[in-house]
Design a protein around this motif. Structure first.
Motif, short mmCIF file in Angstrom:
data_model
loop_
_atom_site.label_atom_id
_atom_site.label_comp_id
_atom_site.label_asym_id
_atom_site.label_seq_id
_atom_site.Cartn_x
_atom_site.Cartn_y
_atom_site.Cartn_z
N GLY A 18 0.81 -1.22 0.00
CA GLY A 18 0.00 0.00 0.00
C GLY A 18 0.84 1.26 0.00
N GLY A 19 2.13 1.12 -0.24
CA GLY A 19 3.01 2.29 -0.29
C GLY A 19 4.42 1.92 0.09
N GLU A 20 5.39 2.65 -0.48
CA GLU A 20 6.81 2.37 -0.24
C GLU A 20 7.20 2.64 1.21
OE1 GLU A 20 10.51 0.91 -1.33
OE2 GLU A 20 8.56 0.87 -2.34
N LEU A 21 6.60 3.66 1.82
CA LEU A 21 6.92 4.01 3.20
C LEU A 21 6.55 2.88 4.15
CD1 LEU A 21 8.04 6.21 5.06
CD2 LEU A 21 5.71 7.10 5.28
N ARG A 22 5.39 2.28 3.92
CA ARG A 22 4.95 1.17 4.76
C ARG A 22 5.87 -0.04 4.59
NH1 ARG A 22 0.06 0.12 7.25
NH2 ARG A 22 -0.34 -2.09 7.71
N ARG A 23 6.29 -0.30 3.37
CA ARG A 23 7.19 -1.43 3.13
C ARG A 23 8.52 -1.21 3.84
NH1 ARG A 23 11.25 -3.09 -0.20
NH2 ARG A 23 11.36 -1.06 -1.22
N MET A 24 9.06 0.00 3.78
CA MET A 24 10.32 0.30 4.45
C MET A 24 10.18 0.22 5.97
SD MET A 24 11.66 3.46 2.04
CE MET A 24 13.07 3.75 3.09
N SER A 26 8.40 -1.80 7.55
CA SER A 26 8.37 -3.21 7.97
C SER A 26 9.76 -3.75 8.23
CB SER A 26 7.67 -4.04 6.90
OG SER A 26 8.48 -4.15 5.73
N TRP A 27 10.80 -3.09 7.69
CA TRP A 27 12.17 -3.55 7.93
C TRP A 27 12.58 -3.33 9.39
CZ3 TRP A 27 14.72 -0.55 3.24
CH2 TRP A 27 14.16 -1.05 2.04
N PHE A 28 11.95 -2.36 10.02
CA PHE A 28 12.36 -1.98 11.37
C PHE A 28 11.34 -2.34 12.43
CE2 PHE A 28 14.07 1.04 8.24
CZ PHE A 28 15.43 0.87 8.43
N PHE A 29 10.07 -2.49 12.03
CA PHE A 29 9.01 -2.75 13.01
C PHE A 29 8.21 -3.99 12.59
CE2 PHE A 29 9.69 1.87 12.78
CZ PHE A 29 10.11 2.12 14.09
N ARG A 30 8.29 -5.04 13.40
CA ARG A 30 7.60 -6.29 13.08
C ARG A 30 6.09 -6.12 13.06
NH1 ARG A 30 10.64 -10.94 13.62
NH2 ARG A 30 8.75 -12.10 14.17
N SER A 31 5.59 -5.09 13.76
CA SER A 31 4.14 -4.90 13.82
C SER A 31 3.57 -4.37 12.51
CB SER A 31 3.78 -3.93 14.96
OG SER A 31 4.42 -2.67 14.75
N VAL A 32 4.44 -3.86 11.62
CA VAL A 32 3.97 -3.33 10.34
C VAL A 32 3.82 -4.51 9.37
CG1 VAL A 32 4.45 -1.79 8.41
CG2 VAL A 32 5.10 -1.13 10.74
N THR A 33 2.62 -4.75 8.93
CA THR A 33 2.33 -5.89 8.05
C THR A 33 1.78 -5.39 6.71
OG1 THR A 33 0.12 -6.10 8.98
CG2 THR A 33 1.87 -7.43 9.99
N PRO A 34 1.88 -6.21 5.67
CA PRO A 34 1.34 -5.79 4.37
C PRO A 34 -0.18 -5.68 4.40
CG PRO A 34 2.01 -8.08 4.32
CD PRO A 34 2.50 -7.54 5.62
N ARG A 35 -0.71 -4.85 3.51
CA ARG A 35 -2.17 -4.71 3.45
C ARG A 35 -2.80 -5.97 2.86
NH1 ARG A 35 -3.77 0.15 4.96
NH2 ARG A 35 -2.40 1.97 4.68
N GLU A 36 -2.10 -6.60 1.91
CA GLU A 36 -2.57 -7.84 1.32
C GLU A 36 -1.40 -8.81 1.20
OE1 GLU A 36 -4.80 -7.59 -2.27
OE2 GLU A 36 -5.83 -5.75 -1.66
N GLU A 37 -1.70 -10.09 1.43
CA GLU A 37 -0.65 -11.10 1.33
C GLU A 37 -1.24 -12.37 0.74
OE1 GLU A 37 3.09 -12.46 4.06
OE2 GLU A 37 1.14 -12.34 5.04
#
Length: 416
Positions: A18-24, A26-37
């Protein structure tokens, strides 16, 4: 060195962040997950031992090609590990890695170089690659002018020009003419005899049964079954029918003689018995003779009203190859409007023109020319019988041909 492969909890997912910022993030915070998988493969584990041939089967979308790409490293896994030992040769998508502007010879040099072979080794082997591919002057033409069959010829010739420790073959061999398919399969079979480990993806049950020591069935990205070729192939066929018939069940049982019985179906019609008799004296037969007149009798009971009832037979040899088959749809003997409680008796007279060996009969009760529409009951290897040659001249193979030699000897006239 012998090829060896271990696959541990392998998985592949395709994610939308859902965006490059969200993907980046996720490299540092395990709680950040993809919108779709979307997982195309998950929790896949197995091993290929040195010298073992393992088949991979499954319906389209089961994850077969993705698995091979993960093993060969052309796609990176989301989770899990792959451990390989030895030199690997792989034939995946046709023309993968080929430049369309380079000739077949140039692409062969490039591909073999990527496999780790020196230029001297490639130059020494190039005549064999060219000869095996058999594409003539096209070998020095750009590959963009090639048909898919010609691409397969070059790709296969390069991948198998040097004896690998592990050979991985996708369904590429289904492309092209039957001559080269047979030629390629013979080379794969020779590799197996030489102790090469093999992973083989194919839609051909006959090829899988012939080549493989083990078969893995993938379904929806997971390993559903892993076992003997006859067990997995027959289960897969029944599974396909089950998906088309929601009420269908699948049961398997291996008899003391080694033959596996796989029974599936929805149950509107059931097979009560299947027996083989001598057509002349009426006695039941367990061992038939070449040329003997036989009668195959099947008795079925109908448990629910059905509009049409069709009986099909398939006779296979010990290796699982189909030697003969037909059904009453094709012989125009469809039973219409069959009611619950009726018994239907099918008698089939035939001459035993089979060669010496062991054979099985697989019957199916269906509604048309295929089991995919209505599979009332289908039983693989329900009846097993042997064939011996007592009265005819010696021959080999699965078929007794009504063949005779005519031999003429001529002497050249000495005066001429």
């Amino acid at each position: 060195m012998s090829g060896e492969l271990q696959v541990l909890n392998l998985g592949k997912s395709y994610r939308q962040w859902g965006g490059e910022l969200r993907r980046m993030a996720s490299w540092f915070f395990r709680s950040v997950t993809p919108r779709e998988e979307h997982w195309v493969l998950r929790n896949v584990s197995f091993a290929v031992r040195p010298g073992e041939a393992v088949g991979i089967i499954g319906q389209n979308g089961a994850g077969k090609s993705t698995l091979l790409k993960l093993i060969t490293g052309t796609v990176q896994p989301t989770e899990g590990q792959v451990h390989m030992r030895g030199r690997v040769a792989a034939i995946l998508e046709l023309g993968m890695g080929f430049s369309p502007d380079m000739t077949g010879r140039q692409n062969a040099f490039h591909s073999a170089g990527l496999m780790g072979y020196s230029r001297a080794d490639i130059e020494r082997t190039m005549p064999e690659i060219e000869a095996f591919a058999e594409i003539g002057e096209y070998f020095d033409q750009p590959t963009r002018t090639y048909s898919s069959g010609m691409q397969m010829r070059v790709a296969f010739s390069v991948a198998t020009a040097f004896r690998p420790d592990l050979l991985i073959v996708d369904e590429a061999l289904s492309v092209g003419d039957s001559y080269f398919q047979h030629k390629s399969f013979d080379r794969i079979r020779q590799f197996k005899e030489d102790g090469v480990s093999i992973m083989f993806v194919s839609h051909s049950p006959s090829d899988i049964r012939t080549l493989c020591d083990r078969v893995i069935l993938l379904d929806k990205g997971r390993v559903l079954r892993d076992g003997m070729p006859d067990e997995i192939v027959d289960f897969y066929n029944a599974l396909v029918a089950q998906k088309e018939n929601a009420q269908s069940t699948v049961e398997q049982r291996r008899a003391s003689n080694g033959w596996l019985t796989t029974r599936s179906g929805t149950g509107e019609a059931r097979i009560d018995s299947l027996r083989l008799f001598d057509s002349v004296n009426g006695g039941e037969v367990a061992v038939a003779q070449v040329g003997q007149q036989l009668r195959l009798r099947l008795v079925a009971t109908v448990h629910a009203a059905i509009p049409r009832l069709v009986l099909g037979y398939m006779i296979r040899d010990k290796q699982g190859h189909v030697v003969w088959g037909t059904n009453t749809w094709h012989t125009r003997q469809i039973q219409e409007g069959v009611q619950a409680g009726e018994r239907v008796v099918y008698d089939m007279e035939f001459t035993c023109d089979l060669g010496p060996g062991s054979y099985s009969v697989s019957p199916a009760l269906v509604s048309c020319d295929t089991h995919l529409s209505d599979n009332y009951e289908w039983v693989d290897n329900l009846l097993v019988f042997d064939v011996v040659n007592v009265s005819r001249d010696f021959f080999i193979g699965s078929t007794s041909l009504n063949a005779h030699f005519a031999v003429t000897r001529e002497r050249e006239d000495a005066t001429q």
